[in-house]
Design a protein around this motif. Sequence first.
Motif, mmCIF file in Angstrom:
data_model
loop_
_atom_site.group_PDB
_atom_site.id
_atom_site.type_symbol
_atom_site.label_atom_id
_atom_site.label_comp_id
_atom_site.label_asym_id
_atom_site.label_seq_id
_atom_site.Cartn_x
_atom_site.Cartn_y
_atom_site.Cartn_z
ATOM 1 N N TYR A 248 0.840 -1.201 0.000
ATOM 2 C CA TYR A 248 0.000 0.000 0.000
ATOM 3 C C TYR A 248 0.874 1.250 0.000
ATOM 4 C CZ TYR A 248 -3.556 3.408 1.220
ATOM 5 O OH TYR A 248 -4.386 4.509 1.212
ATOM 6 N N ARG A 249 1.933 1.237 0.785
ATOM 7 C CA ARG A 249 2.792 2.425 0.862
ATOM 8 C C ARG A 249 3.386 2.779 -0.498
ATOM 9 N NH1 ARG A 249 3.904 4.308 5.907
ATOM 10 N NH2 ARG A 249 3.338 2.975 7.665
ATOM 11 N N THR A 250 3.775 1.758 -1.259
ATOM 12 C CA THR A 250 4.309 1.998 -2.601
ATOM 13 C C THR A 250 3.233 2.588 -3.502
ATOM 14 O OG1 THR A 250 5.923 0.203 -2.407
ATOM 15 C CG2 THR A 250 5.338 0.906 -4.627
ATOM 16 N N THR A 251 2.035 2.025 -3.417
ATOM 17 C CA THR A 251 0.905 2.531 -4.204
ATOM 18 C C THR A 251 0.624 3.988 -3.876
ATOM 19 O OG1 THR A 251 -0.082 0.326 -4.213
ATOM 20 C CG2 THR A 251 -1.544 2.176 -4.703
ATOM 21 N N GLU A 252 0.578 4.291 -2.597
ATOM 22 C CA GLU A 252 0.305 5.644 -2.129
ATOM 23 C C GLU A 252 1.383 6.607 -2.616
ATOM 24 O OE1 GLU A 252 -1.303 7.264 2.113
ATOM 25 O OE2 GLU A 252 0.589 6.169 2.167
ATOM 26 N N LEU A 255 1.184 7.131 -6.620
ATOM 27 C CA LEU A 255 0.046 7.944 -7.031
ATOM 28 C C LEU A 255 0.228 9.395 -6.581
ATOM 29 C CD1 LEU A 255 -2.746 8.211 -8.289
ATOM 30 C CD2 LEU A 255 -3.743 7.496 -6.110
ATOM 31 N N GLY A 256 0.711 9.592 -5.367
ATOM 32 C CA GLY A 256 0.929 10.939 -4.870
ATOM 33 C C GLY A 256 1.944 11.697 -5.699
ATOM 34 N N ALA A 257 3.015 11.002 -6.104
ATOM 35 C CA ALA A 257 4.054 11.645 -6.913
ATOM 36 C C ALA A 257 3.543 11.990 -8.305
ATOM 37 C CB ALA A 257 5.274 10.732 -7.010
ATOM 38 N N ALA A 258 2.678 11.139 -8.850
ATOM 39 C CA ALA A 258 2.182 11.353 -10.214
ATOM 40 C C ALA A 258 1.126 12.447 -10.293
ATOM 41 C CB ALA A 258 1.602 10.048 -10.759
ATOM 42 N N GLY A 260 0.574 14.934 -7.587
ATOM 43 C CA GLY A 260 0.759 16.061 -6.692
ATOM 44 C C GLY A 260 -0.036 15.949 -5.412
ATOM 45 N N GLY A 261 -0.361 14.699 -5.028
ATOM 46 C CA GLY A 261 -0.988 14.544 -3.725
ATOM 47 C C GLY A 261 -2.273 13.749 -3.649
ATOM 48 N N TRP A 262 -2.692 13.112 -4.745
ATOM 49 C CA TRP A 262 -3.890 12.287 -4.641
ATOM 50 C C TRP A 262 -3.621 11.107 -3.723
ATOM 51 C CZ3 TRP A 262 -6.514 11.366 -10.058
ATOM 52 C CH2 TRP A 262 -6.796 12.600 -10.653
ATOM 53 N N ASP A 263 -4.694 10.604 -3.140
ATOM 54 C CA ASP A 263 -4.659 9.424 -2.291
ATOM 55 C C ASP A 263 -5.383 8.298 -3.029
ATOM 56 O OD1 ASP A 263 -6.315 7.753 -0.081
ATOM 57 O OD2 ASP A 263 -4.426 8.433 0.789
ATOM 58 N N PRO A 264 -4.990 7.010 -2.851
ATOM 59 C CA PRO A 264 -5.695 5.924 -3.538
ATOM 60 C C PRO A 264 -7.207 5.955 -3.333
ATOM 61 C CG PRO A 264 -3.679 5.072 -2.601
ATOM 62 C CD PRO A 264 -3.804 6.495 -2.116
ATOM 63 N N HIS A 265 -7.648 6.416 -2.157
ATOM 64 C CA HIS A 265 -9.091 6.451 -1.901
ATOM 65 C C HIS A 265 -9.803 7.478 -2.776
ATOM 66 C CE1 HIS A 265 -12.513 5.267 0.592
ATOM 67 N NE2 HIS A 265 -12.900 6.524 0.544
ATOM 68 N N ASP A 266 -9.052 8.455 -3.303
ATOM 69 C CA ASP A 266 -9.663 9.453 -4.171
ATOM 70 C C ASP A 266 -10.263 8.808 -5.417
ATOM 71 O OD1 ASP A 266 -8.694 11.198 -2.321
ATOM 72 O OD2 ASP A 266 -7.269 12.202 -3.640
#
Length: 348
Positions: A248-252, A255-258, A260-266
């Motif tokens: 999960y941490r890798t996923t988070e 996505l955040g880097a791509a 600018g701050g989105w979260d997987p739950h978004d």
Amino acid sequence: MTDTSRRLAAVDARAGVRIAEVLAQYLRRMAGKRGRSGRITSPQTIRAYTSAMPIAFAGLTVVTELDTDAGRERVRMNVRTAWGSKAPATFNAKRAAVASALAYFATEGWITDPHAVLAGLDREHQPKPDGNRVRSREAIDRLIGDRHHSLEDRTLWSMAYATAARAEELLRLDVGDLDRANRRARTVRKGGKIDELMYDIRTARLLGQLLAGRGAGPIFLSRRVAPDDGTVAAGDVDPVSRRRRMSYRTTERHLGAATGGWDPHDLRHSRLTHAGEDGATEADLMNLSGHEDRRTLQRYLNPSKDGTHRRLDDIDAGRGVARPDRPDLPFRPVVRLALPSADIEKPG
């Protein structure tokens, strides 16, 4: 006799009470408990607590072991091992469940200091999410279609949006869980329920590219190769490349880097909101999301500003109001029909 003396006496009297017994009593109490809103604890929460308690208190036999250094360290180790690598929200939720049980044990006089059990095991920092978690369809399409990002990430993002599943429910998928002919995936939902996820054609195409030649192992892999020393479960390793299951941490982080701050739950939140805007029924949304309690679905039933604006434009177009973005639509002035005088209600 002081309060402390009474409590110690109560503990001595119940020294032989087994952990399994007090956990069962605690869960029965939770099942009938009403929160501040007056509502009884949801079945989903009870299932989550029921699955967490045996893990947190594994290795303990009687409840008074929680008053010993060894017993307390055992609980802390169990919590760290089970949920220390999970997302902050998950870790904090599990820790809160354990703390709730400990507080109940103290109230019943089974242990003397519930806070000492989790001492040093603090809540993890959990950044407050953006107030508006609904991302536009266009932004999501651009993200998934951007080939600067890895195929692994784009496939995961596409599947997260299409299925409205939690990231954890996707990351535990293996190749054998897919029914590719029907675009379904069998997973374990939050709380332990077995369910099928439904995904779209775009995700099916990306999965076809990602899994070319692979017949087993996790679907989503990290770049890390698992050591061949048995420290990583065989089911979490691709049998050919030896790459580990993505965390999960890798996923988070990706996505955040791509974004600018989105979260997987978004992605989950956006999909459910968009589906609601497009006319999906409450039953459809529950089927899609895995929710069993309508109350927890309500947060997704509020349309976004973009969705409302789009629908109003469509309504205006149907009425003949000119739209700057659709010059091809003919302009028809709206005619207001006057009611016959007999039908007009006269003021009293």
